[in-house]
Scaffold this active site. Structure first.
Site, short mmCIF file in Angstrom:
data_model
loop_
_atom_site.label_atom_id
_atom_site.label_comp_id
_atom_site.label_asym_id
_atom_site.label_seq_id
_atom_site.Cartn_x
_atom_site.Cartn_y
_atom_site.Cartn_z
N GLU A 281 -13.43 6.58 -2.02
CA GLU A 281 -14.60 5.93 -1.21
C GLU A 281 -15.17 6.72 -0.39
O GLU A 281 -14.27 7.11 0.82
CB GLU A 281 -13.72 4.81 -0.43
CG GLU A 281 -13.12 3.78 -1.70
CD GLU A 281 -12.09 2.89 -0.59
OE1 GLU A 281 -12.84 1.89 0.06
OE2 GLU A 281 -10.84 3.08 -0.93
N GLU B 90 0.76 -1.11 0.20
CA GLU B 90 0.00 0.04 -0.16
C GLU B 90 0.75 1.18 -0.09
O GLU B 90 1.77 1.29 0.85
CB GLU B 90 -0.80 0.08 1.47
CG GLU B 90 -2.09 -0.27 1.28
CD GLU B 90 -2.85 -0.10 2.53
OE1 GLU B 90 -2.99 1.17 2.95
OE2 GLU B 90 -3.50 -0.69 3.05
#
Ligand SMILES: *[C@@H]1O[C@H](CO)[C@@H](O)[C@H](O)[C@H]1NC(C)=O
Ligand SMILES: *[C@@H]1O[C@H](CO)[C@@H](O)[C@H](O)[C@H]1NC(C)=O
Length: 386
Positions: free
Chosen positions: A318, A264
């Site tokens: 998101e 990530e």
């Protein structure tokens, strides 16, 4: 004769550009984290088709084992990392349970869906509880064993770590893991990785180590560099510095040979007024620089020529992530598939970014637990709710 002499330079240029273009398309390869905390996200089948046809993204990482997504990526050739929920870790130490887990979560989709990694939990060392930390490596071994009992030998088991596992990272030559975790958990885990040829997963976020003075260094922009006086190596970006800090810490325990995956990393394109580093320009600079850097195969000062599988966080903005506005705006794409900015990730050349910003707006607070990613310097922590 005249003809061919006149044509040969053209031919040479043609061949050269063909080689360059092919080289270019072969080399560009990047992963993304496909998070699903949004109430406006497209159907998995649309996402699979979009990634395969329109982008250079050739691998995704999921934060769960969502069957709809696994089904949607069947036959795409896109590699998929699934994540075992943290709460399953104690039960998975039992190989019988691990076999059942694989029968339910992996077997129905494998090998049509190219699942290549199972990540066991997310940043467990950082977040705990201690019970999960104590059982993590046993659960990883048990899952690996269950996979081979099921005849599956090409799915590797790992577990992503925040850089909170480091006691220090600057200069990279002096980096080491936090004591307690080093011998207690990380050495046995690295031993497991060596035995099973699986990678050590870390989540390096220059974003969380941002300071205005180090902005260019964090963002892959021209800068004076950071000199490590113990190795005489000069760092031109913070990503390399964090990766080398991880590498040196591994080497200190005797595991410098184990592969590292950047599971990530990313940069938000929009934030609150107190997050002025979150801009479209900075996000494009970081993720674009990252894409070019990791695709180049240059490696880092201490790992020259080594390639790291790298997964950008994240695929979409998101709107249901909790936390500040920045948390909701890590995406490369909006839910309607328009790129938030162009970093050369689209097949067939650049695509104009959406002309007007349409940021992910705050949604009602989600029930998701909080997880923090520490600053590379251990004293401070940046909370990163999910
Ligand atoms: C763990 O296993 C026990 C006993 O089979 C079961 O009751 C429990 O629900 C399992 N936990 C999880 C998180 O699946
Ligand atoms: C770094 O450079 C200095 C000065 O040139 C030299 O004395 C030293 O041995 C070098 N160290 C390493 C690790 O290469």
């Amino acid at each position: 004769m005249e003809m061919s002499r006149r044509q040969s330079p053209n031919l040479a240029i043609f061949l050269m550009s063909t080689v360059l273009i092919q080289h270019f398309t072969v080399v560009l390869s990047i992963g993304v984290n496909y998070g699903t905390l949004g109430d406006n996200l497209p159907q998995p089948a649309q996402v699979a088709q979009f990634l395969k046809e329109k982008t250079f993204i050739d691998r995704i990482k999921l934060f769960d084992v969502n069957p709809d997504i696994l089904r949607a990526f069947a036959g795409t050739g896109i590699l998929v990392t699934v994540t075992v929920p943290n709460g399953e870790i104690p039960n998975l130490t039992d190989v019988r349970y691990a076999r059942r887990w694989i029968n339910v979560n992996i077997k129905p989709f494998y090998p049509q869906t190219k699942i290549n990694y199972i990540a066991v939990g997310n940043e467990i060392l950082h977040w705990g509880p201690q019970e999960l930390i104590d059982k993590l490596v046993t659960a990883m071994r048990s899952l690996h064993h269950a996979l081979s009992l099921s005849g599956i030998n090409d799915i590797k088991v790992s577990s992503p770590h925040s850089l909170g596992i480091l006691a220090s990272s600057q200069p990279p030559s002096t980096a080491r893991f936090r004591s307690g975790w080093d011998k207690g958990t990380l050495a046995p885990m690295l031993q497991f990785h060596r035995e099973t040829k699986s990678p050590f997963m870390v989540n390096p976020y220059p974003y969380f180590g941002y300071s205005p003075k180090m902005a260019n260094f964090a963002l892959f922009r021209p800068n004076r560099g950071y000199f490590d006086r113990f190795t005489n190596k000069t760092y031109t970006n913070m990503f390399d510095m964090l990766m080398d800090a991880v590498y040196m810490s591994m080497r200190r325990l005797g595991y410098g040979d184990v592969d590292i995956v950047a599971a990530e990393t990313g940069w938000p394109s929009l934030g609150e007024t107190f997050e002025p580093q979150c801009t479209v320009e900075n996000a494009a600079s970081y993720n674009g620089g990252l894409l070019r850097h990791v695709s180049s195969g240059a490696g880092t000062p201490l790992m020259p020529g080594r390639k790291f599988e790298t997964y950008i966080f994240g695929l979409f903005n998101e709107n249901q992530k909790s936390g500040s506005l920045a948390e909701k705006n890590f995406g490369l794409f909006r839910p309607d598939f328009t790129p938030v900015y162009d970093i050369g990730i689209m097949r067939g050349g650049p695509v104009q970014p959406h002309p007007t910003p349409s940021p992910a707006l705050p949604a009602a607070p989600s029930k998701g637990k909080k997880w923090c990613v520490p600053n590379p310097k251990p004293a401070t922590q940046h909370c990163r709710p999910t």
